[in-house]
Design a protein around this motif. Structure first.
Motif, PDB file in Angstrom:
ATOM      1  N   GLY A 109      -4.974  17.442 -11.576  1.00 33.54           N
ATOM      2  CA  GLY A 109      -6.187  17.862 -10.639  1.00 33.54           C
ATOM      3  C   GLY A 109      -7.458  17.016 -10.824  1.00 33.54           C
ATOM      4  N   PHE A 110      -7.638  16.502 -11.993  1.00 31.47           N
ATOM      5  CA  PHE A 110      -8.967  15.835 -12.519  1.00 31.47           C
ATOM      6  C   PHE A 110      -8.936  14.541 -11.572  1.00 31.47           C
ATOM      7  CE2 PHE A 110     -11.328  13.120 -15.457  1.00 31.47           C
ATOM      8  CZ  PHE A 110     -12.843  13.688 -15.195  1.00 31.47           C
ATOM      9  N   ARG A 111      -7.847  13.744 -11.563  1.00 28.73           N
ATOM     10  CA  ARG A 111      -7.580  12.753 -10.748  1.00 28.73           C
ATOM     11  C   ARG A 111      -7.633  12.893  -9.138  1.00 28.73           C
ATOM     12  NH1 ARG A 111      -7.496   7.331 -13.996  1.00 28.73           N
ATOM     13  NH2 ARG A 111      -7.358   8.224 -15.826  1.00 28.73           N
ATOM     14  N   THR A 113      -8.760  15.108  -7.467  1.00 23.52           N
ATOM     15  CA  THR A 113     -10.211  15.659  -7.085  1.00 23.52           C
ATOM     16  C   THR A 113     -11.273  14.847  -7.251  1.00 23.52           C
ATOM     17  OG1 THR A 113     -10.513  17.254  -8.753  1.00 23.52           O
ATOM     18  CG2 THR A 113      -9.503  18.039  -7.006  1.00 23.52           C
ATOM     19  N   CYS A 114     -11.047  13.712  -7.992  1.00 26.17           N
ATOM     20  CA  CYS A 114     -11.958  12.745  -8.174  1.00 26.17           C
ATOM     21  C   CYS A 114     -12.808  11.953  -7.165  1.00 26.17           C
ATOM     22  CB  CYS A 114     -11.269  11.642  -9.153  1.00 26.17           C
ATOM     23  SG  CYS A 114     -12.288  10.115  -9.485  1.00 26.17           S
ATOM     24  N   TYR A 115     -14.021  11.889  -7.029  1.00 28.25           N
ATOM     25  CA  TYR A 115     -14.609  11.384  -6.085  1.00 28.25           C
ATOM     26  C   TYR A 115     -14.125  10.001  -5.527  1.00 28.25           C
ATOM     27  CZ  TYR A 115     -18.236  14.964  -6.194  1.00 28.25           C
ATOM     28  OH  TYR A 115     -18.875  16.238  -6.232  1.00 28.25           O
ATOM     29  N   TYR A 116     -13.827   9.108  -6.310  1.00 23.10           N
ATOM     30  CA  TYR A 116     -13.434   7.725  -6.117  1.00 23.10           C
ATOM     31  C   TYR A 116     -11.921   8.102  -5.437  1.00 23.10           C
ATOM     32  CZ  TYR A 116     -10.860   3.772  -5.892  1.00 23.10           C
ATOM     33  OH  TYR A 116     -10.103   2.704  -5.353  1.00 23.10           O
ATOM     34  N   TYR A 117     -10.912   8.750  -5.945  1.00 19.21           N
ATOM     35  CA  TYR A 117      -9.586   8.795  -5.582  1.00 19.21           C
ATOM     36  C   TYR A 117      -9.420   9.518  -4.299  1.00 19.21           C
ATOM     37  CZ  TYR A 117      -7.665   7.204 -10.078  1.00 19.21           C
ATOM     38  OH  TYR A 117      -7.536   6.538 -11.213  1.00 19.21           O
ATOM     39  N   SER A 154     -13.347  21.876  -6.713  1.00 21.02           N
ATOM     40  CA  SER A 154     -12.969  22.670  -8.192  1.00 21.02           C
ATOM     41  C   SER A 154     -13.451  21.320  -9.141  1.00 21.02           C
ATOM     42  CB  SER A 154     -11.575  23.101  -8.196  1.00 21.02           C
ATOM     43  OG  SER A 154     -10.696  22.007  -7.883  1.00 21.02           O
ATOM     44  N   HIS A 155     -13.824  20.235  -8.708  1.00 20.38           N
ATOM     45  CA  HIS A 155     -13.616  19.156  -9.328  1.00 20.38           C
ATOM     46  C   HIS A 155     -14.382  19.215 -10.851  1.00 20.38           C
ATOM     47  CE1 HIS A 155     -13.166  14.868 -10.712  1.00 20.38           C
ATOM     48  NE2 HIS A 155     -14.315  14.675 -10.727  1.00 20.38           N
ATOM     49  N   ARG A 156     -15.394  19.944 -10.744  1.00 21.90           N
ATOM     50  CA  ARG A 156     -16.381  20.121 -12.069  1.00 21.90           C
ATOM     51  C   ARG A 156     -15.598  20.835 -13.193  1.00 21.90           C
ATOM     52  NH1 ARG A 156     -20.196  23.839  -8.693  1.00 21.90           N
ATOM     53  NH2 ARG A 156     -19.601  22.663  -7.010  1.00 21.90           N
ATOM     54  N   THR A 202     -14.529   6.495 -21.264  1.00 20.80           N
ATOM     55  CA  THR A 202     -15.466   6.012 -20.253  1.00 20.80           C
ATOM     56  C   THR A 202     -15.146   6.533 -18.942  1.00 20.80           C
ATOM     57  OG1 THR A 202     -15.424   4.285 -21.740  1.00 20.80           O
ATOM     58  CG2 THR A 202     -16.354   3.694 -19.767  1.00 20.80           C
ATOM     59  N   TYR A 203     -14.219   6.873 -18.480  1.00 21.67           N
ATOM     60  CA  TYR A 203     -13.593   7.119 -17.070  1.00 21.67           C
ATOM     61  C   TYR A 203     -14.215   8.645 -17.046  1.00 21.67           C
ATOM     62  CZ  TYR A 203     -11.025   9.298 -13.261  1.00 21.67           C
ATOM     63  OH  TYR A 203     -10.571   9.960 -12.317  1.00 21.67           O
ATOM     64  N   THR A 204     -13.929   9.448 -18.132  1.00 18.31           N
ATOM     65  CA  THR A 204     -14.339  10.813 -18.136  1.00 18.31           C
ATOM     66  C   THR A 204     -15.807  11.096 -17.907  1.00 18.31           C
ATOM     67  OG1 THR A 204     -12.363  11.239 -19.291  1.00 18.31           O
ATOM     68  CG2 THR A 204     -14.068  13.081 -19.045  1.00 18.31           C
ATOM     69  N   SER A 206     -17.882   8.635 -17.010  1.00 20.89           N
ATOM     70  CA  SER A 206     -18.622   8.013 -15.730  1.00 20.89           C
ATOM     71  C   SER A 206     -18.577   9.075 -14.544  1.00 20.89           C
ATOM     72  CB  SER A 206     -18.301   6.603 -15.453  1.00 20.89           C
ATOM     73  OG  SER A 206     -16.589   6.829 -15.338  1.00 20.89           O
ATOM     74  N   CYS A 207     -17.828  10.052 -14.786  1.00 18.73           N
ATOM     75  CA  CYS A 207     -17.703  10.972 -13.634  1.00 18.73           C
ATOM     76  C   CYS A 207     -18.851  11.644 -12.955  1.00 18.73           C
ATOM     77  CB  CYS A 207     -16.809  12.284 -13.971  1.00 18.73           C
ATOM     78  SG  CYS A 207     -16.487  13.586 -13.189  1.00 18.73           S
ATOM     79  N   HIS A 208     -18.769  11.545 -11.645  1.00 17.78           N
ATOM     80  CA  HIS A 208     -20.052  12.166 -10.792  1.00 17.78           C
ATOM     81  C   HIS A 208     -20.506  13.810 -11.267  1.00 17.78           C
ATOM     82  CE1 HIS A 208     -18.775   9.259  -8.417  1.00 17.78           C
ATOM     83  NE2 HIS A 208     -19.825   8.995  -7.599  1.00 17.78           N
ATOM     84  N   SER A 209     -19.468  14.740 -11.722  1.00 20.09           N
ATOM     85  CA  SER A 209     -19.714  15.944 -12.281  1.00 20.09           C
ATOM     86  C   SER A 209     -20.414  15.959 -13.571  1.00 20.09           C
ATOM     87  CB  SER A 209     -18.353  16.860 -12.416  1.00 20.09           C
ATOM     88  OG  SER A 209     -17.680  17.054 -11.339  1.00 20.09           O
ATOM     89  N   ARG A 240     -19.608   2.152 -12.239  1.00 23.93           N
ATOM     90  CA  ARG A 240     -18.408   1.337 -12.349  1.00 23.93           C
ATOM     91  C   ARG A 240     -17.237   2.272 -12.504  1.00 23.93           C
ATOM     92  NH1 ARG A 240     -20.828  -2.820 -11.658  1.00 23.93           N
ATOM     93  NH2 ARG A 240     -21.800  -4.057 -13.211  1.00 23.93           N
ATOM     94  N   HIS A 241     -17.430   3.489 -11.834  1.00 25.90           N
ATOM     95  CA  HIS A 241     -16.442   4.515 -11.848  1.00 25.90           C
ATOM     96  C   HIS A 241     -15.123   4.366 -11.170  1.00 25.90           C
ATOM     97  CE1 HIS A 241     -15.005   8.376 -12.741  1.00 25.90           C
ATOM     98  NE2 HIS A 241     -14.877   8.796 -11.395  1.00 25.90           N
ATOM     99  N   MET A 242     -15.195   3.556 -10.107  1.00 24.36           N
ATOM    100  CA  MET A 242     -13.847   3.007  -9.443  1.00 24.36           C
ATOM    101  C   MET A 242     -13.263   2.000 -10.649  1.00 24.36           C
ATOM    102  SD  MET A 242     -13.338   0.647  -6.037  1.00 24.36           S
ATOM    103  CE  MET A 242     -13.710  -0.837  -6.687  1.00 24.36           C
TER     104      MET A 242
HETATM  105 FE1  FES Z   1     -14.079  10.655 -10.818  1.00 24.67          FE
HETATM  106 FE2  FES Z   1     -15.153  13.000 -11.544  1.00 24.67          FE
HETATM  107  S1  FES Z   1     -13.575  11.744 -12.477  1.00 24.67           S
HETATM  108  S2  FES Z   1     -15.698  11.790  -9.999  1.00 24.67           S
END
Ligand code: FES
Length: 274
Positions: A109-111, A113-117, A154-156, A202-204, A206-209, A240-242
């Protein structure tokens, strides 16, 4: 669903006022290459992760205590001895339930709903649109205002779950500093586990949320210097989130693959100590 031909002239890129261009695009470059590579990359990961999550083989090195991230946390009596770092509160599970059934849905669900994915699969899988200045095949655009895409909001909450799972992955990496005869030891597997967990963090982070959690809804940054400082750091990583999204897909596969080779005795772990 595509609109009937009679409606097609009145909606989307065929609306009155839009340029009347019969060709789907006037672009001459290889605009299709990026969506194609994205589809191939995502499909390769999904196939590998799905197969590995269900096979239940070679996911834990009894000798060195390496646990694959696709099996963490392992909480059932179906787990091999030693792999359950937090006990076995669940009974034996049928084969169609992955042993990491508690974390995988949240990670998925995290991946998803991620903004980049979202950007990646909206463009590459749904072709909505596939590239700049290339008309999409769909006639209508409803955005994320109704089911099912409203669920993207629900990404947050998935972000909070991902933080907890990253803590669990960190614990797995720390207790893997284990020698073959007990006590402290470390080898190449530990290096791979630690690098993987650092990149996952780092990925987590750097999330927009996370950016919103740390610095959102503040009217005056000057009154919240600590949050402002954290927000500026998170914002830097966020640019660098992507890259982190793709790198962590690679490191997850690499980590699982290495542990699979060691746990199945196909190769020996390169040991530095112990
Ligand atoms: Fe990519 Fe939150 S994990 S925007």
């Amino acid at each position: 669903m595509s609109a009937p031909a009679t409606e097609r002239d009145a909606v989307g890129v065929f609306s009155p006022g839009r340029a009347r261009i019969l060709a789907r695009t006037l672009r001459q470059d290889r605009w299709w290459l990026s969506p194609l590579l994205t589809v191939i990359g995502l499909a390769a990961f999904v196939i590998y992760a799905t197969v590995r999550s269900f096979v239940r083989t070679a996911y834990y090195s009894t000798e060195y205590h390496y646990l694959s991230p696709f099996y963490s946390p392992c909480l059932s009596e179906s787990c091999v001895p030693g792999a359950s770092h937090f006990g076995t509160p669940f009974p034996e599970l049928p084969m169609w339930i992955p042993l990491a059934f508690l974390s995988l849905p949240f990670l998925l669900g995290f991946r998803l709903t991620c903004y980049y994915y979202r950007k990646a699969y909206y463009r590459s899988v749904w072709l909505s649109p596939p590239a700049c200045a290339v008309a999409e095949p769909h006639s209508r655009y409803t955005g994320e205002t109704r089911l099912p895409l409203i669920i993207q909001n629900s990404h947050r909450y998935f972000f909070y779950a991902a933080v907890i799972i990253s803590v669990i992955n960190t614990y797995d990496a720390v207790i893997a500093f284990h020698g073959a005869d007990g006590g402290f030891g470390f080898g190449l597997g530990n290096v791979i586990l630690v690098v993987n967990v650092l990149l996952l963090w780092t990925y987590t982070v750097s999330c927009h949320s996370c950016r919103h959690v740390t610095g959102g809804r503040l009217k005056h940054f000057s009154k919240h210097p600590v949050r402002y400082w954290i927000w500026t750091r998170v914002s830097k990583l966020n640019t660098r989130h992507m890259q982190f999204a793709w790198i962590t897909l690679g490191t997850l596969v690499l980590t699982d693959f290495y542990i699979m080779l060691v746990a199945s005795n196909t190769i020996s772990d390169l040991r530095f100590v112990g």
